[in-house]
Enzyme design. Sequence first.
Site, PDB file in Angstrom:
ATOM      1  NE  ARG A 191      -9.041  -8.654  -5.750  1.00 30.52           N
ATOM      2  CZ  ARG A 191     -10.216  -8.206  -5.358  1.00 30.52           C
ATOM      3  NH1 ARG A 191     -11.264  -8.337  -6.142  1.00 30.52           N
ATOM      4  NH2 ARG A 191     -10.368  -7.593  -4.204  1.00 30.52           N
ATOM      5  CE  LYS A 193      -5.971   2.387   5.402  1.00 31.00           C
ATOM      6  NZ  LYS A 193      -6.240   2.846   4.030  1.00 31.00           N
ATOM      7  CG  ASN A 240      -9.088  -4.257  -5.029  1.00 32.77           C
ATOM      8  OD1 ASN A 240     -10.227  -4.080  -4.665  1.00 32.77           O
ATOM      9  ND2 ASN A 240      -8.106  -4.377  -4.168  1.00 32.77           N
ATOM     10  CE  LYS A 246      -4.105  -2.024   1.942  1.00 37.45           C
ATOM     11  NZ  LYS A 246      -5.160  -1.892   2.930  1.00 37.45           N
ATOM     12  CG  HIS A 282     -13.218  -2.546   7.241  1.00 36.32           C
ATOM     13  ND1 HIS A 282     -13.551  -1.219   7.161  1.00 36.32           N
ATOM     14  CD2 HIS A 282     -12.545  -2.697   8.399  1.00 36.32           C
ATOM     15  CE1 HIS A 282     -13.089  -0.597   8.238  1.00 36.32           C
ATOM     16  NE2 HIS A 282     -12.485  -1.473   9.005  1.00 36.32           N
ATOM     17  CE  LYS A 333     -15.493  -2.797  -1.967  1.00 32.33           C
ATOM     18  NZ  LYS A 333     -14.591  -3.040  -3.102  1.00 32.33           N
TER      19      LYS A 333
HETATM   20  P1  ADP Z   1      -8.218  -3.482   2.610  1.00 34.18           P
HETATM   21  O1  ADP Z   1      -7.128  -3.679   1.623  1.00 34.18           O
HETATM   22  O2  ADP Z   1      -7.996  -4.242   3.873  1.00 34.18           O
HETATM   23  O3  ADP Z   1      -9.592  -3.659   2.024  1.00 34.18           O
HETATM   24  P2  ADP Z   1      -8.520  -0.563   2.424  1.00 34.18           P
HETATM   25  O4  ADP Z   1      -7.368   0.355   2.469  1.00 34.18           O
HETATM   26  O5  ADP Z   1      -9.181  -0.780   1.116  1.00 34.18           O
HETATM   27  O6  ADP Z   1      -8.098  -1.963   3.097  1.00 34.18           O
HETATM   28  O7  ADP Z   1      -9.603  -0.067   3.469  1.00 34.18           O
HETATM   29  C1  ADP Z   1     -10.743  -0.859   3.789  1.00 34.18           C
HETATM   30  C2  ADP Z   1     -11.790   0.000   4.431  1.00 34.18           C
HETATM   31  O8  ADP Z   1     -11.267   0.609   5.633  1.00 34.18           O
HETATM   32  C3  ADP Z   1     -12.282   1.161   3.586  1.00 34.18           C
HETATM   33  O9  ADP Z   1     -13.300   0.781   2.674  1.00 34.18           O
HETATM   34  C4  ADP Z   1     -12.767   2.098   4.677  1.00 34.18           C
HETATM   35  O10 ADP Z   1     -14.030   1.598   5.126  1.00 34.18           O
HETATM   36  C5  ADP Z   1     -11.769   1.940   5.788  1.00 34.18           C
HETATM   37  N1  ADP Z   1     -10.653   2.911   5.674  1.00 34.18           N
HETATM   38  C6  ADP Z   1      -9.450   2.714   5.079  1.00 34.18           C
HETATM   39  N2  ADP Z   1      -8.684   3.839   5.128  1.00 34.18           N
HETATM   40  C7  ADP Z   1      -9.411   4.770   5.789  1.00 34.18           C
HETATM   41  C8  ADP Z   1      -9.182   6.155   6.165  1.00 34.18           C
HETATM   42  N3  ADP Z   1      -8.047   6.796   5.873  1.00 34.18           N
HETATM   43  N4  ADP Z   1     -10.189   6.789   6.821  1.00 34.18           N
HETATM   44  C9  ADP Z   1     -11.340   6.164   7.126  1.00 34.18           C
HETATM   45  N5  ADP Z   1     -11.618   4.878   6.807  1.00 34.18           N
HETATM   46  C10 ADP Z   1     -10.672   4.176   6.152  1.00 34.18           C
END
Ligand code: ADP
Length: 461
Positions: free
Chosen positions: A303, A170, A301, A127, A247, A249
């Site tokens: 994919r 993260k 993503n 990331k 988290h 969908k």
């Molecule tokens: P993963 O790869 O685990 O799916 P993501 O980075 O896509 O992680 O984040 C998953 C979810 O976490 C997002 O859809 C959102 O709901 C929450 N999230 C991620 N980053 C943030 C942020 N900076 N602020 C608020 N919520 C966040």
Amino acid sequence: MPETPEQSAAARFDTVLIANRGEIAARIQHACRELGLKAVAICSEADREAPYGSTADSFICIGPSSAAKSYLNQDAILLAARLAGAGAIHPGYGFLSENAAFADAVEKAGLIFIGPTASSIATMGDKISAKRAMMTAGVPCVPGPDTALPDDPATIGRIALEIGYPVIIKAAGGGGGRGMRVVPKADVLHEAIALTREEARKAFGSPSLYMEKFLEHPRHIEIQVICDDHGNAVWLGHRDCSMQRRHQKVVEEAPAPGIAPDIIQPVGLACVEACLQIGYRGVGTFEFLYEDGAFYFIEMNTRLQVEHPVTEMTSGVDIVQAQIRAAQGHVLDLTQGDVTCEGHSFECRINAEDPETFLPSAGVVTHLALPAEPGIRVDTHIHAGYKVSPYYDSLIAKLIVHAPTRAEAMARMREALAGTEIEGISTNIPFLRALFEDDAFARGETDIHYLEQWLKLRRAA
Ligand code: ADP
């Protein structure tokens, strides 16, 4: 005379091994057949009776029920591909779809990986490197540095103050909603760092962390792209996937409601520009958080995604076929000017789970009725008598609708849900039916926390 891209594409492969299971294995096989390609299906012992096995050109059992020994067993998949004479492997989603080492092994075995290059997957899979690549390409990102956090507590404290609390920590290698921790204020920062680092080390094999602003009421909006190997890329519009539980969908829609074209247009173009800069090929999705009129990139993503059908319904583009054609080396057969978005589409993920506790529910489907009216599509692999196994993800079907307006699409989804009967196992259908009666959802007034809050209120009532 040199070959045209179309001529060389024809020679690339005529048989595709589908390295996946469930609804997406059926969906990819369907796309292969429409393109005149042969399809090889694989299964674990638990999936021997899968219906897409009997319609495939070959069906090979590659290992025991445990995913680690079957759908994640790279050697077994490569061996099956060799035995069946496949020239390409489609990884679907989940399993090995974002595994750079697998993409590399496929290409080293002389086969084509239907997806981006191993190096694109690796860049986007980390990331921090993904964020750096996006910042370079001019894609708007969440405030915070595009570098890993150092070890020194004082420097970490300074970074958090610069960003401003609340912040989110993260894991660089995180995924699936894991490896994240929200930090509301300074006095819990160092404890949160230590916990997340340890989790990241255990779950993702790397302690690398980064920090960004925690957005408090964003929506999740994503942009679908498709690129060929010849320097062409387009974006196919946007989706809203804010309806999430843990988290994950649950309901997706296209287009995202209430987003003016002049706000999303530059973001879509920046995504296309990023694809060209990193030499991306195939399909991909840029995920954003959207708050107070601004977009913030969170991840890409690399994919096909579960929710690709809502974009297929509104754009008219068969995304799986386009993905396979791109892997064959064909030139993209549409330009940005050809892309339109018509009407509105919703997708509901039908999961084999208890509608109240969300615990997975395995067993035999004793009765199945699916809606078949115009404007309704069902992507599934199940049938009456199908045994839902406890080994894998609980997704058993996707209910997709398309209608001229969002309100009509919601009404159509209510009809589709009313016409779906699955007996013998528990499903989340009762919960989805209730959700599609919700007024705030109907008005498009939701964010990524809405569903969890709605569930809490329902439980309390
Ligand atoms: P993963 O790869 O685990 O799916 P993501 O980075 O896509 O992680 O984040 C998953 C979810 O976490 C997002 O859809 C959102 O709901 C929450 N999230 C991620 N980053 C943030 C942020 N900076 N602020 C608020 N919520 C966040």
